[in-house]
Write a protein that holds these residues in place. Structure first.
Motif, mmCIF file in Angstrom:
data_model
loop_
_atom_site.group_PDB
_atom_site.id
_atom_site.type_symbol
_atom_site.label_atom_id
_atom_site.label_comp_id
_atom_site.label_asym_id
_atom_site.label_seq_id
_atom_site.Cartn_x
_atom_site.Cartn_y
_atom_site.Cartn_z
ATOM 1 N N VAL A 82 -7.279 -23.955 -8.042
ATOM 2 C CA VAL A 82 -8.637 -23.531 -8.413
ATOM 3 C C VAL A 82 -9.207 -24.575 -9.356
ATOM 4 C CG1 VAL A 82 -10.060 -21.758 -9.514
ATOM 5 C CG2 VAL A 82 -8.024 -21.078 -8.218
ATOM 6 N N VAL A 83 -10.397 -25.050 -9.065
ATOM 7 C CA VAL A 83 -11.051 -26.008 -9.948
ATOM 8 C C VAL A 83 -12.206 -25.297 -10.647
ATOM 9 C CG1 VAL A 83 -12.583 -26.875 -8.130
ATOM 10 C CG2 VAL A 83 -12.123 -28.285 -10.119
ATOM 11 N N HIS A 84 -12.394 -25.611 -11.921
ATOM 12 C CA HIS A 84 -13.396 -24.951 -12.752
ATOM 13 C C HIS A 84 -14.367 -26.006 -13.274
ATOM 14 C CE1 HIS A 84 -14.084 -21.777 -16.185
ATOM 15 N NE2 HIS A 84 -15.195 -22.079 -15.526
ATOM 16 N N PHE A 85 -15.637 -25.867 -12.933
ATOM 17 C CA PHE A 85 -16.659 -26.832 -13.346
ATOM 18 C C PHE A 85 -17.186 -26.430 -14.728
ATOM 19 C CE2 PHE A 85 -16.610 -26.889 -8.702
ATOM 20 C CZ PHE A 85 -16.449 -28.240 -8.459
ATOM 21 N N LEU A 86 -16.380 -26.708 -15.747
ATOM 22 C CA LEU A 86 -16.732 -26.348 -17.112
ATOM 23 C C LEU A 86 -17.875 -27.217 -17.638
ATOM 24 C CD1 LEU A 86 -13.163 -25.912 -18.626
ATOM 25 C CD2 LEU A 86 -14.865 -24.111 -18.343
ATOM 26 N N GLY A 87 -18.534 -26.713 -18.676
ATOM 27 C CA GLY A 87 -19.603 -27.491 -19.301
ATOM 28 C C GLY A 87 -20.978 -27.080 -18.813
ATOM 29 N N ALA A 88 -21.987 -27.686 -19.424
ATOM 30 C CA ALA A 88 -23.368 -27.317 -19.104
ATOM 31 C C ALA A 88 -23.821 -27.833 -17.743
ATOM 32 C CB ALA A 88 -24.303 -27.841 -20.196
ATOM 33 N N THR A 89 -23.223 -28.926 -17.260
ATOM 34 C CA THR A 89 -23.625 -29.511 -15.976
ATOM 35 C C THR A 89 -22.786 -28.906 -14.857
ATOM 36 O OG1 THR A 89 -24.180 -31.586 -17.075
ATOM 37 C CG2 THR A 89 -23.951 -31.645 -14.686
ATOM 38 N N LYS A 90 -23.439 -28.231 -13.932
ATOM 39 C CA LYS A 90 -22.773 -27.540 -12.840
ATOM 40 C C LYS A 90 -22.966 -28.310 -11.525
ATOM 41 C CE LYS A 90 -21.651 -24.297 -15.691
ATOM 42 N NZ LYS A 90 -20.271 -24.288 -16.230
ATOM 43 N N PRO A 91 -22.198 -27.970 -10.494
ATOM 44 C CA PRO A 91 -22.350 -28.680 -9.213
ATOM 45 C C PRO A 91 -23.770 -28.679 -8.691
ATOM 46 C CG PRO A 91 -20.361 -27.345 -9.176
ATOM 47 C CD PRO A 91 -21.074 -27.004 -10.458
ATOM 48 N N TRP A 92 -24.489 -27.584 -8.896
ATOM 49 C CA TRP A 92 -25.860 -27.506 -8.383
ATOM 50 C C TRP A 92 -26.839 -28.356 -9.180
ATOM 51 C CZ3 TRP A 92 -22.935 -23.204 -9.833
ATOM 52 C CH2 TRP A 92 -23.175 -22.681 -11.107
ATOM 53 N N ASN A 93 -26.399 -28.967 -10.286
ATOM 54 C CA ASN A 93 -27.267 -29.881 -11.039
ATOM 55 C C ASN A 93 -27.218 -31.303 -10.498
ATOM 56 O OD1 ASN A 93 -26.118 -28.107 -13.891
ATOM 57 N ND2 ASN A 93 -28.150 -27.914 -12.998
ATOM 58 N N TYR A 94 -26.323 -31.560 -9.552
ATOM 59 C CA TYR A 94 -26.197 -32.886 -8.963
ATOM 60 C C TYR A 94 -27.082 -32.999 -7.727
ATOM 61 C CZ TYR A 94 -22.189 -33.815 -11.957
ATOM 62 O OH TYR A 94 -21.377 -34.026 -13.043
ATOM 63 N N LYS A 95 -27.360 -34.212 -7.330
ATOM 64 C CA LYS A 95 -28.083 -34.456 -6.090
ATOM 65 C C LYS A 95 -27.081 -34.681 -4.958
ATOM 66 C CE LYS A 95 -32.227 -36.458 -8.186
ATOM 67 N NZ LYS A 95 -33.091 -37.666 -8.289
ATOM 68 N N TYR A 96 -27.409 -34.153 -3.796
ATOM 69 C CA TYR A 96 -26.517 -34.251 -2.643
ATOM 70 C C TYR A 96 -27.302 -34.771 -1.452
ATOM 71 C CZ TYR A 96 -23.201 -32.794 0.999
ATOM 72 O OH TYR A 96 -22.330 -32.766 2.052
ATOM 73 N N ASN A 97 -26.717 -35.732 -0.759
ATOM 74 C CA ASN A 97 -27.373 -36.312 0.409
ATOM 75 C C ASN A 97 -26.789 -35.677 1.674
ATOM 76 O OD1 ASN A 97 -27.797 -38.284 2.671
ATOM 77 N ND2 ASN A 97 -28.933 -39.332 1.049
ATOM 78 N N LEU A 98 -27.606 -34.921 2.385
ATOM 79 C CA LEU A 98 -27.132 -34.223 3.579
ATOM 80 C C LEU A 98 -26.722 -35.186 4.685
ATOM 81 C CD1 LEU A 98 -29.651 -31.238 3.861
ATOM 82 C CD2 LEU A 98 -27.191 -31.084 3.457
ATOM 83 N N GLN A 99 -27.343 -36.363 4.731
ATOM 84 C CA GLN A 99 -27.045 -37.315 5.794
ATOM 85 C C GLN A 99 -25.707 -38.006 5.562
ATOM 86 O OE1 GLN A 99 -29.437 -41.026 6.246
ATOM 87 N NE2 GLN A 99 -29.947 -40.183 8.251
ATOM 88 N N TRP B 39 -17.424 -28.795 -3.140
ATOM 89 C CA TRP B 39 -18.382 -27.722 -3.435
ATOM 90 C C TRP B 39 -19.628 -27.865 -2.568
ATOM 91 C CZ3 TRP B 39 -23.327 -26.605 -4.781
ATOM 92 C CH2 TRP B 39 -23.597 -25.356 -5.352
ATOM 93 N N TRP B 40 -20.175 -29.070 -2.528
ATOM 94 C CA TRP B 40 -21.406 -29.295 -1.775
ATOM 95 C C TRP B 40 -21.178 -29.214 -0.267
ATOM 96 C CZ3 TRP B 40 -26.435 -29.231 -2.697
ATOM 97 C CH2 TRP B 40 -26.859 -29.274 -4.017
ATOM 98 N N ASN B 41 -20.015 -29.585 0.200
ATOM 99 C CA ASN B 41 -19.724 -29.456 1.625
ATOM 100 C C ASN B 41 -19.765 -27.993 2.053
ATOM 101 O OD1 ASN B 41 -19.424 -32.197 1.940
ATOM 102 N ND2 ASN B 41 -17.190 -32.176 1.815
ATOM 103 N N ILE B 42 -19.190 -27.113 1.219
ATOM 104 C CA ILE B 42 -19.228 -25.677 1.524
ATOM 105 C C ILE B 42 -20.656 -25.162 1.439
ATOM 106 C CG2 ILE B 42 -18.507 -23.387 0.736
ATOM 107 C CD1 ILE B 42 -15.884 -24.640 -0.180
ATOM 108 N N TYR B 43 -21.372 -25.584 0.412
ATOM 109 C CA TYR B 43 -22.754 -25.121 0.250
ATOM 110 C C TYR B 43 -23.615 -25.521 1.452
ATOM 111 C CZ TYR B 43 -27.373 -24.227 -1.599
ATOM 112 O OH TYR B 43 -28.642 -23.755 -1.760
ATOM 113 N N SER B 44 -23.540 -26.784 1.832
ATOM 114 C CA SER B 44 -24.410 -27.271 2.916
ATOM 115 C C SER B 44 -24.016 -26.691 4.269
ATOM 116 C CB SER B 44 -24.390 -28.803 2.967
ATOM 117 O OG SER B 44 -23.074 -29.280 3.212
ATOM 118 N N ALA B 45 -22.705 -26.466 4.482
ATOM 119 C CA ALA B 45 -22.241 -25.987 5.782
ATOM 120 C C ALA B 45 -22.403 -24.482 5.947
ATOM 121 C CB ALA B 45 -20.771 -26.366 5.979
ATOM 122 N N SER B 46 -22.202 -23.719 4.881
ATOM 123 C CA SER B 46 -22.142 -22.260 5.026
ATOM 124 C C SER B 46 -23.216 -21.493 4.270
ATOM 125 C CB SER B 46 -20.760 -21.757 4.559
ATOM 126 O OG SER B 46 -19.723 -22.341 5.310
#
Length: 328
Positions: free
Chosen positions: A214-231, A254-261
């Motif tokens: 299990v990975v934990h994204f601690l801190g104020a910056t979360k995965p959804w605060n990053y930019k992700y390129n779908l291409q 994290w972003w692979n799961i978000y974009s795919a599902s």
């Protein structure tokens, strides 16, 4: 053969639409790894109706609870995290008495494999915190729902408060014997690996990190605060969201799961209901369908500041190719 266990559940909490994005990815990661337990998400009244319906497609139960807030601005200021007061709402998980045992997981965690074995542990089992190992991190813990425990927690909170203003300080004080009473309740760190820590013991991370569960994204910056390129299917680092080299692969997962599902569910709902609420929730995440062209000045500044893209264009093999081309 797959057997469902209906009296146990993984539980998470989302206090607004943005944190629901994390809860959805967490829930989907548990689904992807074929958990045999129920999935439950606690939400507050602030979560929109559109997002609630999407949560229902991933979780078995979506339960609204009232907000509990520590309102402890002094201690929260020490961590520079004033938003953590509402994490007291996590205490509501002890009211889920239709379950015999549960595993709580923060909405900013991500499951990397099947972790149903966590239900073999007893209350109160948790992993050490990377910042102070004699304290546990409250992002992942095993507990038994009980109204008696819930009421005792509320009474303790009213009388003693929390040394950090959030749920972690309160729970560490309430379960104060965790550090010394029973090593059998110390979850291995791999069940709650901090992704954003700048590990000083790099050999250990290189040796054990590949076995993280299990990975934990601690801190104020979360995965959804990053930019992700779908291409290109890559997470892009910029000036608004910095992170350590170690967490880049986890951010990509994290972003692979978000974009795919998850993104398809949000887009489908948006088309069906033409919901302004859902449209806003989707647009809050930084998704780019085409790769952005780097500006030379920005690239030079990032190098000077030590913020190289080691996993992408600044990888050693790419630099070596450029040097070889120049020398020949």
């Amino acid at each position: 053969m797959f057997f469902a266990v209906t009296d146990q559940a993984f539980v998470t909490l989302a206090t607004d639409d943005v944190y629901c994005q994390g809860a959805l990815v967490l829930g989907q990661s548990l689904r992807n790894h074929r958990t045999s337990r129920k999935l439950t998400v606690l939400i507050t009244p602030e979560v929109s109706s559109g997002i609630r319906s999407v949560l229902s497609s991933v979780f078995d139960e979506v339960i609204e609870v009232d907000v509990l807030d520590s309102a402890d601005s002094v201690h929260l200021a020490l961590m520079q995290r004033p938003e953590l007061g509402v994490t007291f709402t996590k205490l509501r998980c002890w009211t889920l008495t239709h379950y015999s045992k549960c595993v709580f997981m923060d909405a900013d965690t991500l499951v990397l494999c099947n972790v149903d074995e966590l239900f073999d542990w007893e209350e109160f089992s948790a992993a050490p915190d990377s910042g102070w190992p004699d304290c546990f991190n409250s992002g992942v813990f095993v507990f038994r729902p009980s109204l008696d425990t819930y009421n005792l927690l509320l009474q303790f909170a009213a009388e003693h408060g929390s040394f950090d203003g959030g749920d972690q300080g309160l729970l560490n004080s309430f379960f104060s014997n965790w550090a010394r009473a029973d090593i059998g309740k110390h979850l291995p760190f791999l069940y709650n690996l901090s992704s954003s820590s700048l590990y000083t013991y790099v050999p250990a991370f290189n040796h054990f990190g590949r076995d993280a569960k299990v990975v934990h994204f601690l801190g104020a910056t979360k995965p959804w605060n990053y930019k992700y390129n779908l291409q290109t299917k890559r997470v892009m680092q910029d000036d608004t969201a910095s992170g350590s080299f170690h967490q880049l692969p986890f951010l990509g997962l994290w972003w692979n799961i978000y974009s795919a599902s998850i993104l398809p569910l949000l887009e489908k709902l948006q088309k069906m209901e033409d919901s302004d609420e859902v449209a806003c929730s989707v647009s809050e995440l930084s998704i780019q369908s085409k790769p952005a062209k780097p500006i030379p000045e920005d690239e030079r500044r990032k190098w000077e500041e030590g913020r190289m893209d080691y996993m992408g264009k600044d990888a050693f093999e790419h630099i070596k190719k450029k040097l070889d081309a120049f020398l020949h």
